[in-house]
Design an enzyme around this catalytic site. Structure first.
Site, short mmCIF file in Angstrom:
data_model
loop_
_atom_site.label_atom_id
_atom_site.label_comp_id
_atom_site.label_asym_id
_atom_site.label_seq_id
_atom_site.Cartn_x
_atom_site.Cartn_y
_atom_site.Cartn_z
N ASP A 139 -2.07 -81.71 -50.90
CA ASP A 139 -0.30 -83.37 -50.54
C ASP A 139 -1.38 -84.17 -49.22
O ASP A 139 -1.39 -83.78 -48.19
CB ASP A 139 0.61 -81.95 -50.24
CG ASP A 139 1.79 -81.55 -51.01
OD1 ASP A 139 1.71 -81.79 -52.17
OD2 ASP A 139 2.53 -80.26 -50.97
N ILE A 180 -2.10 -89.04 -77.60
CA ILE A 180 -2.26 -90.09 -76.74
C ILE A 180 -3.92 -90.21 -77.17
O ILE A 180 -5.12 -91.13 -77.02
CB ILE A 180 -1.70 -90.28 -75.61
CG1 ILE A 180 -2.08 -89.92 -75.04
CG2 ILE A 180 -0.25 -91.08 -76.23
CD1 ILE A 180 -1.97 -90.61 -73.43
N VAL A 183 9.89 -88.15 -58.57
CA VAL A 183 11.32 -89.66 -58.97
C VAL A 183 11.69 -87.58 -59.48
O VAL A 183 11.25 -86.84 -60.09
CB VAL A 183 10.79 -89.66 -60.28
CG1 VAL A 183 11.98 -89.94 -61.73
CG2 VAL A 183 9.83 -90.72 -60.60
N SER A 209 1.03 -83.61 -61.61
CA SER A 209 0.20 -82.51 -61.13
C SER A 209 -0.64 -82.34 -60.69
O SER A 209 -1.76 -82.51 -61.42
CB SER A 209 0.62 -80.78 -62.03
OG SER A 209 0.21 -79.61 -61.14
N ARG A 227 -0.27 -77.13 -49.21
CA ARG A 227 -1.10 -76.77 -50.55
C ARG A 227 -2.80 -78.42 -50.93
O ARG A 227 -1.73 -79.73 -50.23
CB ARG A 227 -0.05 -77.59 -52.08
CG ARG A 227 0.51 -76.61 -53.07
CD ARG A 227 1.27 -77.61 -53.80
NE ARG A 227 1.50 -78.62 -54.05
CZ ARG A 227 2.44 -79.35 -54.99
NH1 ARG A 227 3.01 -77.84 -55.90
NH2 ARG A 227 2.17 -80.17 -54.80
N TYR A 255 -5.67 -85.62 -60.28
CA TYR A 255 -4.60 -86.53 -60.57
C TYR A 255 -4.94 -88.18 -60.33
O TYR A 255 -4.28 -88.93 -60.89
CB TYR A 255 -2.95 -85.89 -60.73
CG TYR A 255 -2.07 -86.77 -60.74
CD1 TYR A 255 -1.72 -86.64 -62.00
CD2 TYR A 255 -1.96 -87.30 -60.23
CE1 TYR A 255 -0.30 -87.17 -63.04
CE2 TYR A 255 -0.05 -87.87 -60.57
CZ TYR A 255 0.16 -88.29 -61.32
OH TYR A 255 1.31 -87.99 -61.66
N1 LIG Z 1 8.21 -87.46 -62.52
C1 LIG Z 1 7.43 -87.82 -61.22
O1 LIG Z 1 7.68 -87.66 -60.01
C2 LIG Z 1 6.47 -88.82 -61.16
C3 LIG Z 1 5.60 -89.36 -60.29
C4 LIG Z 1 4.77 -89.83 -60.41
C5 LIG Z 1 4.31 -90.73 -61.61
N2 LIG Z 1 4.42 -89.94 -63.33
C6 LIG Z 1 4.14 -90.27 -64.09
O2 LIG Z 1 5.57 -90.24 -64.82
C7 LIG Z 1 5.02 -90.13 -66.44
C8 LIG Z 1 5.93 -89.55 -67.24
O3 LIG Z 1 6.13 -88.21 -66.19
P1 LIG Z 1 7.28 -87.04 -65.84
O4 LIG Z 1 7.58 -86.67 -64.46
O5 LIG Z 1 8.59 -86.86 -67.43
O6 LIG Z 1 5.86 -85.84 -66.77
P2 LIG Z 1 6.90 -85.40 -68.16
O7 LIG Z 1 6.30 -84.32 -67.96
O8 LIG Z 1 8.55 -84.98 -68.08
O9 LIG Z 1 6.63 -85.94 -69.32
C9 LIG Z 1 5.39 -86.09 -70.05
C10 LIG Z 1 5.63 -86.09 -71.84
O10 LIG Z 1 4.47 -87.20 -71.78
C11 LIG Z 1 4.54 -86.12 -72.65
N3 LIG Z 1 2.32 -85.74 -73.02
C12 LIG Z 1 1.74 -85.16 -72.43
N4 LIG Z 1 -0.04 -85.14 -72.89
C13 LIG Z 1 0.12 -85.94 -74.18
C14 LIG Z 1 -0.64 -86.17 -75.51
N5 LIG Z 1 -1.51 -86.26 -74.86
N6 LIG Z 1 -0.34 -86.82 -75.73
C15 LIG Z 1 1.44 -87.30 -76.09
N7 LIG Z 1 2.61 -86.95 -75.17
C16 LIG Z 1 1.80 -86.58 -74.88
C17 LIG Z 1 4.23 -84.88 -72.64
O11 LIG Z 1 4.31 -83.76 -73.69
C18 LIG Z 1 5.87 -85.21 -71.82
O12 LIG Z 1 6.47 -85.12 -72.81
C19 LIG Z 1 3.72 -90.05 -66.23
O13 LIG Z 1 3.13 -90.28 -66.49
C20 LIG Z 1 3.40 -89.21 -64.82
O14 LIG Z 1 2.34 -89.54 -64.56
C21 LIG Z 1 5.68 -89.81 -62.49
#
Ligand SMILES: NC(=O)c1ccc[n+]([C@@H]2O[C@H](COP(=O)([O-])OP(=O)(O)OC[C@H]3O[C@@H](n4cnc5c(N)ncnc54)[C@H](O)[C@@H]3O)[C@@H](O)[C@H]2O)c1
Length: 327
Positions: free
Chosen positions: A288, A63, A180, A87, A285, A150
């Site tokens: 947090d 992206i 999540v 993270s 941490r 972040y």
């Molecule tokens: N998991 C949670 O608790 C949580 C909480 C708040 C927000 N989010 C947001 O939800 C979204 C998904 O999180 P997740 O937990 O599935 O994380 P994840 O790391 O499992 O998924 C993120 C995906 O984005 C891809 N990615 C990263 N950089 C990229 C780039 N430059 N180009 C193309 N693809 C790229 C990664 O390879 C990965 O497949 C993120 O935006 C994260 O910030 C997640």
């Protein structure tokens, strides 16, 4: 009979935890899904069941590269933008890469979506946007100062989305995800989330380390509730719904000590020795916040959100999945 072609959804980050679950769900609903991912934190094994599906297309790209975004969004009706570097600790260690992916990459995706005239751009926002605000539960309009690089990036996403709505008329909806968890969440690596990391450690009879005394609390949100929010945000016909952000949570909080208690209880059904694995308490941490709890009233009222899975319901399912897939 009308020959209706299927709508296409571009899911960025589709090889990741949330993105691959969204991909599976929407392919099951008769949509076409295009996934754009650079596999930096996502995995090919998360996509293996879809590769032979004619309604699925994988674009390996980044992206941070506008041409990749333009290519991926071509012909898409909707975008569910999940790609980002998650993270808080990762962002403290490497704020520059986090910013490039989460802010410049986000802006590329917004621009590509606007130029391709998609119907709606739904994106992963974050509860970290509440920053140092003290009040509980968190309501969408009251945020504090960000506590990490972040958190800044995720707040900037909301600001850009709002400007793209107001200036160019792009329909956007941000979903502020709260901790999540669920199937396919990565248990490995320095930046693994707490639930899959602890599950794996318990399964290996290793002691998980809790940062602090275990009384910090979180609104742990099962993946199926998050899928429901994405579907509602993507399809809502309520004009009030668009160009806004919504807490995406269950609306209850549990402490880390509660979490460990449930994990031991559910995992012991597979391996009774897990009952005897003790946790270790470490330092708190950086970045947090002590407690996190969402108000989900706005999502209920405007989108008709009705989350089905509590922490316990979700953990029972997740633990079974990890037992079958990690063993
Ligand atoms: N998991 C949670 O608790 C949580 C909480 C708040 C927000 N989010 C947001 O939800 C979204 C998904 O999180 P997740 O937990 O599935 O994380 P994840 O790391 O499992 O998924 C993120 C995906 O984005 C891809 N990615 C990263 N950089 C990229 C780039 N430059 N180009 C193309 N693809 C790229 C990664 O390879 C990965 O497949 C993120 O935006 C994260 O910030 C997640």
């Amino acid at each position: 009979m009308e020959n209706k072609t299927k709508d296409t959804i571009l899911i960025t980050g589709g090889a990741g935890f949330i993105g691959s679950n969204l991909t599976e769900y929407f392919l099951g609903l008769d949509y076409k899904v295009v996934c754009l991912d650079n596999f930096s934190t996502g995995h090919r094994h998360n996509l293996k069941n879809f590769l032979s599906n004619p309604d699925f297309k994988l674009i390996e790209g980044d992206i941070r590269n506008l041409a990749d975004c333009n290519l991926a969004v071509e012909g898409a009706d909707y975008v569910l933008h999940q790609a980002a570097l998650g993270s808080v600790p990762r962002s403290i260690k490497d704020p520059i890469t986090t910013n490039e992916v989460n802010v410049s990459g986000f802006l590329n995706m917004l621009t590509a979506a606007l130029d391709a005239k998609v119907k709606r751009f739904v994106y992963a926002a974050s509860s970290s946007t509440y920053g140092d605000s003290q009040g509980l539960p968190k309501v969408e309009d009251v945020i504090g100062k960000p506590l990490s690089p972040y958190a800044i990036t995720k707040y900037v996403n909301e600001l850009y989305a709002e400007i793209f709505s107001k200036t160019y008329g792009l329909e956007t909806i941000g979903l502020r995800y709260f901790n999540v968890f669920g199937r396919k969440q990565d248990p490995n690596g320095a930046y693994a989330a707490v639930i899959p990391k602890f599950v794996k450690q318990f399964m290996n009879h290793e002691s998980p380390v809790i940062n602090g005394d275990g009384n910090y609390s979180r609104d742990f949100t099962y993946i199926d509730n998050v899928i429901q929010m994405n579907e509602l945000a993507m399809t809502s016909q309520n004009p009030e719904a668009i160009n806004s952000v919504y807490n995406t949570a269950f609306g209850n909080r549990n402490t880390l000590n509660d979490l460990v208690k449930y994990l031991k209880e559910y995992l012991s059904e597979f391996d009774p020795k897990i009952k005897d694995v003790q946790v270790i308490y470490g330092e708190n941490r950086a970045g947090d916040i002590p407690h996190s709890l969402a108000s989900i009233e706005k999502a209920k009222k405007i989108l008709g959100y009705n989350p089905k899975y509590s922490l316990q319901d979700g953990l029972k399912e997740a633990v079974g999945w990890y037992w079958n897939n990690l063993k």
